[in-house]
Design a protein around this motif. Structure first.
Motif, PDB file in Angstrom:
ATOM      1  N   MET A   1       0.848  -1.173   0.000  1.00 59.74           N
ATOM      2  CA  MET A   1       0.000   0.000   0.000  1.00 59.74           C
ATOM      3  C   MET A   1       0.893   1.235   0.000  1.00 59.74           C
ATOM      4  N   SER A   2       0.524   2.226  -0.781  1.00 58.05           N
ATOM      5  CA  SER A   2       1.328   3.446  -0.866  1.00 58.05           C
ATOM      6  C   SER A   2       1.201   4.263   0.413  1.00 58.05           C
ATOM      7  N   ALA A   3       2.159   5.179   0.623  1.00 63.94           N
ATOM      8  CA  ALA A   3       2.111   6.061   1.790  1.00 63.94           C
ATOM      9  C   ALA A   3       0.853   6.918   1.769  1.00 63.94           C
ATOM     10  N   PHE A   4       0.451   7.369   0.555  1.00 61.47           N
ATOM     11  CA  PHE A   4      -0.762   8.168   0.443  1.00 61.47           C
ATOM     12  C   PHE A   4      -1.956   7.386   0.979  1.00 61.47           C
ATOM     13  N   ASN A   5      -2.091   6.138   0.540  1.00 63.12           N
ATOM     14  CA  ASN A   5      -3.223   5.324   0.977  1.00 63.12           C
ATOM     15  C   ASN A   5      -3.199   5.080   2.472  1.00 63.12           C
ATOM     16  N   SER A   6      -2.033   4.822   3.031  1.00 63.63           N
ATOM     17  CA  SER A   6      -1.975   4.530   4.466  1.00 63.63           C
ATOM     18  C   SER A   6      -2.274   5.764   5.311  1.00 63.63           C
ATOM     19  N   ARG A   7      -2.031   6.957   4.779  1.00 65.28           N
ATOM     20  CA  ARG A   7      -2.316   8.189   5.517  1.00 65.28           C
ATOM     21  C   ARG A   7      -3.734   8.688   5.314  1.00 65.28           C
ATOM     22  N   HIS A   8      -4.317   8.455   4.126  1.00 62.73           N
ATOM     23  CA  HIS A   8      -5.554   9.139   3.779  1.00 62.73           C
ATOM     24  C   HIS A   8      -6.796   8.260   3.647  1.00 62.73           C
ATOM     25  N   ASN A   9      -6.655   6.982   3.452  1.00 60.91           N
ATOM     26  CA  ASN A   9      -7.821   6.126   3.283  1.00 60.91           C
ATOM     27  C   ASN A   9      -8.208   5.473   4.604  1.00 60.91           C
ATOM     28  N   ARG A  10      -9.481   5.467   4.889  1.00 62.17           N
ATOM     29  CA  ARG A  10      -9.980   4.894   6.148  1.00 62.17           C
ATOM     30  C   ARG A  10     -10.079   3.385   6.094  1.00 62.17           C
ATOM     31  N   VAL A  11     -10.381   2.852   4.933  1.00 61.70           N
ATOM     32  CA  VAL A  11     -10.413   1.405   4.771  1.00 61.70           C
ATOM     33  C   VAL A  11      -9.140   1.011   4.043  1.00 61.70           C
ATOM     34  N   VAL A  12      -8.344   0.144   4.650  1.00 61.25           N
ATOM     35  CA  VAL A  12      -7.058  -0.191   4.053  1.00 61.25           C
ATOM     36  C   VAL A  12      -7.002  -1.622   3.519  1.00 61.25           C
ATOM     37  N   TRP A  13      -7.935  -2.474   3.909  1.00 62.29           N
ATOM     38  CA  TRP A  13      -7.955  -3.860   3.441  1.00 62.29           C
ATOM     39  C   TRP A  13      -9.314  -4.445   3.767  1.00 62.29           C
ATOM     40  N   PHE A  14      -9.708  -5.497   3.063  1.00 64.25           N
ATOM     41  CA  PHE A  14     -10.926  -6.213   3.415  1.00 64.25           C
ATOM     42  C   PHE A  14     -10.732  -7.703   3.197  1.00 64.25           C
ATOM     43  N   ASP A  15     -11.414  -8.485   3.985  1.00 64.52           N
ATOM     44  CA  ASP A  15     -11.538  -9.924   3.796  1.00 64.52           C
ATOM     45  C   ASP A  15     -12.997 -10.166   3.433  1.00 64.52           C
ATOM     46  N   LEU A  16     -13.236 -10.663   2.235  1.00 66.29           N
ATOM     47  CA  LEU A  16     -14.592 -10.909   1.769  1.00 66.29           C
ATOM     48  C   LEU A  16     -14.888 -12.397   1.934  1.00 66.29           C
ATOM     49  N   PRO A  17     -15.915 -12.755   2.719  1.00 66.72           N
ATOM     50  CA  PRO A  17     -16.199 -14.171   2.948  1.00 66.72           C
ATOM     51  C   PRO A  17     -16.749 -14.855   1.703  1.00 66.72           C
ATOM     52  N   VAL A  18     -16.267 -16.069   1.437  1.00 66.71           N
ATOM     53  CA  VAL A  18     -16.731 -16.840   0.292  1.00 66.71           C
ATOM     54  C   VAL A  18     -16.987 -18.287   0.697  1.00 66.71           C
ATOM     55  N   VAL A  19     -17.874 -18.919  -0.027  1.00 68.53           N
ATOM     56  CA  VAL A  19     -18.168 -20.330   0.191  1.00 68.53           C
ATOM     57  C   VAL A  19     -17.256 -21.172  -0.692  1.00 68.53           C
ATOM     58  N   ASP A  20     -17.136 -20.798  -1.972  1.00 65.93           N
ATOM     59  CA  ASP A  20     -16.354 -21.539  -2.956  1.00 65.93           C
ATOM     60  C   ASP A  20     -15.262 -20.609  -3.491  1.00 65.93           C
ATOM     61  N   LEU A  21     -14.037 -20.838  -3.067  1.00 62.41           N
ATOM     62  CA  LEU A  21     -12.927 -19.939  -3.407  1.00 62.41           C
ATOM     63  C   LEU A  21     -12.672 -19.874  -4.906  1.00 62.41           C
ATOM     64  N   GLU A  22     -12.683 -20.987  -5.592  1.00 64.95           N
ATOM     65  CA  GLU A  22     -12.429 -20.984  -7.037  1.00 64.95           C
ATOM     66  C   GLU A  22     -13.526 -20.234  -7.786  1.00 64.95           C
ATOM     67  N   ARG A  23     -14.763 -20.496  -7.431  1.00 63.05           N
ATOM     68  CA  ARG A  23     -15.892 -19.819  -8.088  1.00 63.05           C
ATOM     69  C   ARG A  23     -15.808 -18.312  -7.842  1.00 63.05           C
ATOM     70  N   ALA A  24     -15.547 -17.915  -6.602  1.00 67.07           N
ATOM     71  CA  ALA A  24     -15.460 -16.491  -6.268  1.00 67.07           C
ATOM     72  C   ALA A  24     -14.277 -15.837  -6.983  1.00 67.07           C
ATOM     73  N   SER A  25     -13.159 -16.529  -7.080  1.00 70.74           N
ATOM     74  CA  SER A  25     -11.990 -15.985  -7.779  1.00 70.74           C
ATOM     75  C   SER A  25     -12.317 -15.738  -9.242  1.00 70.74           C
ATOM     76  N   ARG A  26     -12.981 -16.690  -9.893  1.00 74.92           N
ATOM     77  CA  ARG A  26     -13.372 -16.513 -11.300  1.00 74.92           C
ATOM     78  C   ARG A  26     -14.346 -15.349 -11.447  1.00 74.92           C
ATOM     79  N   PHE A  27     -15.305 -15.226 -10.519  1.00 73.95           N
ATOM     80  CA  PHE A  27     -16.278 -14.139 -10.549  1.00 73.95           C
ATOM     81  C   PHE A  27     -15.567 -12.791 -10.515  1.00 73.95           C
ATOM     82  N   TYR A  28     -14.676 -12.574  -9.557  1.00 78.90           N
ATOM     83  CA  TYR A  28     -14.027 -11.274  -9.415  1.00 78.90           C
ATOM     84  C   TYR A  28     -13.041 -10.989 -10.539  1.00 78.90           C
ATOM     85  N   GLU A  29     -12.365 -12.006 -11.054  1.00 79.53           N
ATOM     86  CA  GLU A  29     -11.499 -11.784 -12.220  1.00 79.53           C
ATOM     87  C   GLU A  29     -12.318 -11.274 -13.399  1.00 79.53           C
ATOM     88  N   ALA A  30     -13.468 -11.900 -13.641  1.00 85.74           N
ATOM     89  CA  ALA A  30     -14.304 -11.518 -14.786  1.00 85.74           C
ATOM     90  C   ALA A  30     -14.977 -10.169 -14.578  1.00 85.74           C
TER      91      ALA A  30
END
Length: 128
Positions: A1-30
């Motif tokens: 993460m850049s210095a700008f992002n670490s100083r100015h953004n309130r949300v710095v990371w997220f963990d998105l819950p998934v049931v099927d990792l492969e299916r979710a990975s294909r969904f977000y890639e597309a």
């Protein structure tokens, strides 16, 4: 993460819950049109959404299936390709809840359920 992002953004990371990792990975890639990298740390497998120097997050398996119609709404960057992103949602197992609409001076958004039942927003400054 850049210095700008670490100083100015309130949300710095997220963990998105998934049931099927492969299916979710294909969904977000597309839908997001970006690479999703599979990672393994010990016995935990997860996928990281490409984020270069910006904020990012990952897909984490092992949560029970559900549809999150309330709670936080994550906005994903679909800059300049929001129509293409929305077109991929149902093709990859999601569902469009709200079509693309103006949010005034803040651009455009569409709301969808991802392939795992998480409510997400796709955002772009331009309607294309």
């Amino acid at each position: 993460m850049s210095a700008f992002n670490s100083r100015h953004n309130r949300v710095v990371w997220f963990d998105l819950p998934v049931v099927d990792l492969e299916r979710a990975s294909r969904f977000y890639e597309a839908v997001l049109g970006l690479p999703v990298q599979r990672e393994q740390v010990g016995d935990l497998g997860f996928s990281v959404l490409a984020h270069d120097q910006g904020n990012g997050g990952c897909l984490v398996p092992g949560v029970p299936a559900r549809e999150a119609h309330s709670g936080p709404l994550l906005y994903f960057n679909a800059e300049g390709r929001i129509r293409a992103a929305v077109a991929e949602v149902e093709r990859w197992g999601g569902r469009v809840l709200e079509p693309i609409r103006s949010i005034g001076p803040h651009g455009f958004r569409a709301v969808a359920l991802d392939s795992e039942g998480n409510r997400i927003a796709l955002h772009s400054e331009v309607d294309r």
